[in-house]
Design a protein around this motif. Structure first.
Motif, short mmCIF file in Angstrom:
data_model
loop_
_atom_site.label_atom_id
_atom_site.label_comp_id
_atom_site.label_asym_id
_atom_site.label_seq_id
_atom_site.Cartn_x
_atom_site.Cartn_y
_atom_site.Cartn_z
N VAL A 164 2.52 -1.19 -102.81
CA VAL A 164 1.14 -1.43 -102.37
C VAL A 164 0.84 -2.86 -102.77
CG1 VAL A 164 -1.27 -0.78 -102.59
CG2 VAL A 164 0.49 0.99 -102.66
N LEU A 165 0.41 -3.67 -101.82
CA LEU A 165 0.21 -5.09 -102.07
C LEU A 165 -1.13 -5.53 -101.49
CD1 LEU A 165 2.12 -7.65 -102.98
CD2 LEU A 165 2.12 -8.07 -100.54
N PHE A 166 -1.90 -6.28 -102.26
CA PHE A 166 -3.16 -6.87 -101.82
C PHE A 166 -2.99 -8.38 -101.84
CE2 PHE A 166 -4.39 -2.82 -103.54
CZ PHE A 166 -5.46 -2.40 -102.77
N THR A 167 -3.40 -9.04 -100.75
CA THR A 167 -3.37 -10.51 -100.70
C THR A 167 -4.71 -11.02 -100.18
OG1 THR A 167 -2.56 -10.65 -98.42
CG2 THR A 167 -0.89 -10.53 -100.16
N ASN B 274 -2.06 -15.45 -101.00
CA ASN B 274 -1.84 -15.31 -102.44
C ASN B 274 -1.95 -13.84 -102.82
OD1 ASN B 274 -1.66 -18.13 -102.83
ND2 ASN B 274 -3.89 -18.24 -102.74
N ILE B 275 -1.04 -13.38 -103.65
CA ILE B 275 -1.02 -11.98 -104.05
C ILE B 275 -2.07 -11.74 -105.12
CG2 ILE B 275 0.39 -10.17 -105.09
CD1 ILE B 275 2.81 -11.56 -103.78
N LEU B 276 -2.94 -10.77 -104.86
CA LEU B 276 -4.00 -10.42 -105.80
C LEU B 276 -3.60 -9.22 -106.67
CD1 LEU B 276 -7.02 -10.67 -103.35
CD2 LEU B 276 -6.16 -12.41 -104.93
N LEU B 277 -2.88 -8.27 -106.09
CA LEU B 277 -2.47 -7.06 -106.81
C LEU B 277 -1.24 -6.51 -106.13
CD1 LEU B 277 -3.01 -4.69 -108.83
CD2 LEU B 277 -4.53 -3.73 -107.10
N GLU B 278 -0.29 -6.07 -106.92
CA GLU B 278 0.91 -5.45 -106.36
C GLU B 278 1.36 -4.31 -107.25
OE1 GLU B 278 4.40 -8.23 -108.33
OE2 GLU B 278 3.87 -8.55 -106.25
N ARG B 279 1.87 -3.29 -106.63
CA ARG B 279 2.47 -2.16 -107.34
C ARG B 279 3.77 -1.81 -106.63
NH1 ARG B 279 -1.70 0.62 -110.29
NH2 ARG B 279 -2.73 -1.11 -111.28
N PHE B 280 4.87 -1.89 -107.34
CA PHE B 280 6.17 -1.52 -106.80
C PHE B 280 6.65 -0.26 -107.50
CE2 PHE B 280 6.26 -6.05 -105.73
CZ PHE B 280 6.75 -6.00 -104.44
N GLN B 281 7.33 0.59 -106.75
CA GLN B 281 7.92 1.80 -107.32
C GLN B 281 9.31 1.98 -106.70
OE1 GLN B 281 6.54 3.71 -109.73
NE2 GLN B 281 8.46 4.81 -109.79
N ALA C 249 14.03 -5.36 -109.32
CA ALA C 249 13.34 -6.62 -109.60
C ALA C 249 13.80 -7.75 -108.67
CB ALA C 249 13.54 -7.02 -111.06
N GLU C 250 15.09 -7.79 -108.36
CA GLU C 250 15.59 -8.86 -107.51
C GLU C 250 15.16 -8.69 -106.05
OE1 GLU C 250 18.74 -5.84 -108.51
OE2 GLU C 250 17.64 -7.28 -109.70
N GLU C 251 14.81 -7.47 -105.62
CA GLU C 251 14.34 -7.23 -104.26
C GLU C 251 12.84 -7.49 -104.10
OE1 GLU C 251 15.40 -3.53 -102.41
OE2 GLU C 251 17.17 -3.38 -103.68
N ARG D 152 7.79 -9.39 -101.33
CA ARG D 152 6.57 -10.19 -101.41
C ARG D 152 6.52 -11.21 -100.26
NH1 ARG D 152 8.14 -10.86 -107.06
NH2 ARG D 152 7.02 -9.30 -108.25
N SER D 153 7.59 -11.97 -100.11
CA SER D 153 7.60 -13.01 -99.08
C SER D 153 7.55 -12.41 -97.68
CB SER D 153 8.81 -13.93 -99.24
OG SER D 153 10.00 -13.20 -99.12
N PHE D 154 8.25 -11.29 -97.47
CA PHE D 154 8.23 -10.64 -96.16
C PHE D 154 6.82 -10.15 -95.81
CE2 PHE D 154 8.40 -6.64 -93.76
CZ PHE D 154 8.91 -7.11 -92.57
N LEU D 155 6.15 -9.51 -96.75
CA LEU D 155 4.82 -8.96 -96.47
C LEU D 155 3.78 -10.07 -96.27
CD1 LEU D 155 4.81 -5.92 -98.91
CD2 LEU D 155 5.12 -5.90 -96.43
#
Length: 146
Positions: free
Chosen positions: A5-8, A13-20, A24-26, A31-34
């Motif tokens: 879930v990503l907020f920009t 600019n990324i404001l909030l992100e949650r990865f599950q 880490a390397e992906e 981020r750049s794709f979204l």
């Protein structure tokens, strides 16, 4: 599984992100794709108009509300329809917290409450709650009287 879930903001600019479940390397790739996906497609889009994309056998559903773009990435049982439901729950809670279509300033002022609501909606990669009133009560850390 809900992977991200990503907020920009409108500038990307990324404001909030949650990865599950994302290594880490992906994460940099995602981020750049979204962000690129948002800058390419969300300029001139109507408020809360849903967009769908597919990348590396996962689905991406995203929208813009006010000055904020929201991206939800899922795979397996979280197809476009399930992600649209997750996105609807997230956007309705963010609008409720900010009390209007959120600006970047209002979003960052209410950052803590947004995080609490996001934790109630998505927990460890699965959808937990979609009812806005229930999420609001849970985010206030008050017991629910059923």
């Amino acid at each position: 599984m809900l992977m991200c879930v990503l907020f920009t903001n409108t500038a990307g600019n990324i404001l909030l992100e949650r990865f599950q479940g994302v290594q880490a390397e992906e994460r940099l790739h995602w981020r750049s794709f979204l962000v690129k996906l948002g800058t390419d497609n969300l300029s001139g889009a109507h408020n809360e108009e849903l967009f769908v994309a597919s990348h590396k056998s996962v689905y991406v559903v995203y929208t813009a509300i006010g000055d904020i773009s929201v991206f939800v990435v899922g795979k397996d049982e979280y197809d476009e329809l399930a992600l649209a439901e997750v996105l609807y729950a997230i956007t309705s809670c963010v609008k409720d917290i900010c009390q209007k279509a959120p600006t970047e300033r209002a979003f960052l002022d209410k950052y803590g409450r947004v995080c609490l609501c996001l934790d109630e909606i998505v927990f460890e990669g699965t959808l937990e709650h979609t009812d806005k009133d229930r999420i609001r009560r849970l985010a206030r850390l008050k017991p629910i009287a059923d």
